[in-house]
Write an enzyme that holds these catalytic residues in place. Structure first.
Site, mmCIF file in Angstrom:
data_model
loop_
_atom_site.group_PDB
_atom_site.id
_atom_site.type_symbol
_atom_site.label_atom_id
_atom_site.label_comp_id
_atom_site.label_asym_id
_atom_site.label_seq_id
_atom_site.Cartn_x
_atom_site.Cartn_y
_atom_site.Cartn_z
ATOM 1 N N THR A 41 0.815 -1.205 0.000
ATOM 2 C CA THR A 41 0.000 0.000 0.000
ATOM 3 C C THR A 41 0.856 1.267 0.000
ATOM 4 O O THR A 41 1.845 1.358 0.712
ATOM 5 C CB THR A 41 -0.900 0.009 1.254
ATOM 6 N N HIS A 42 0.428 2.239 -0.797
ATOM 7 C CA HIS A 42 1.112 3.538 -0.910
ATOM 8 C C HIS A 42 0.210 4.621 -0.336
ATOM 9 O O HIS A 42 -0.983 4.617 -0.608
ATOM 10 C CB HIS A 42 1.396 3.826 -2.380
ATOM 11 N N PRO A 43 0.726 5.524 0.428
ATOM 12 C CA PRO A 43 2.064 5.588 0.975
ATOM 13 C C PRO A 43 2.105 5.003 2.385
ATOM 14 O O PRO A 43 1.337 5.404 3.259
ATOM 15 C CB PRO A 43 2.370 7.087 1.005
ATOM 16 N N GLU A 81 6.157 0.250 2.480
ATOM 17 C CA GLU A 81 6.457 0.372 1.050
ATOM 18 C C GLU A 81 7.968 0.547 0.835
ATOM 19 O O GLU A 81 8.498 0.192 -0.213
ATOM 20 C CB GLU A 81 5.697 1.568 0.478
#
Length: 88
Positions: free
Chosen positions: A71-73, A77
């Site tokens: 998952t961003h942000p 990551e």
């Protein structure tokens, strides 16, 4: 042995929260591609460490974390970036 190093400032989430101090380091076995250990110094390192621990307990190669869609942000990551920086 192979070593990866990443300044926390390179992680997008660290930049958005302005918590850019620190460094991440990982050691990987050259032959088996297994993670031998990590040192994560910086914001939210403890939460990210759990992801690495799970990979180690599952006996996954470092490429599992390098190539994983995370998952961003998020700070986790940064694992993509850390293991992409692996050097001989």
């Amino acid at each position: 042995m192979r070593v990866a190093k990443l300044p926390v400032a390179a992680i997008p989430r660290a930049r958005t929260t302005l918590e850019t101090e620190g460094i991440w380091k990982a050691v990987v076995d050259r032959d088996t591609e297994r993670i031998l250990g990590v040192a994560l110094l910086g914001a939210e390192a403890g939460e990210t460490l759990t992801t690495v621990q799970t990979a180690m307990l599952a006996d996954l190669p470092y490429t599992a974390l390098r190539d994983m869609i995370i998952t961003h942000p998020t700070m986790s990551e940064g694992l993509n970036l850390l293991f992409a920086a692996l050097q001989d």
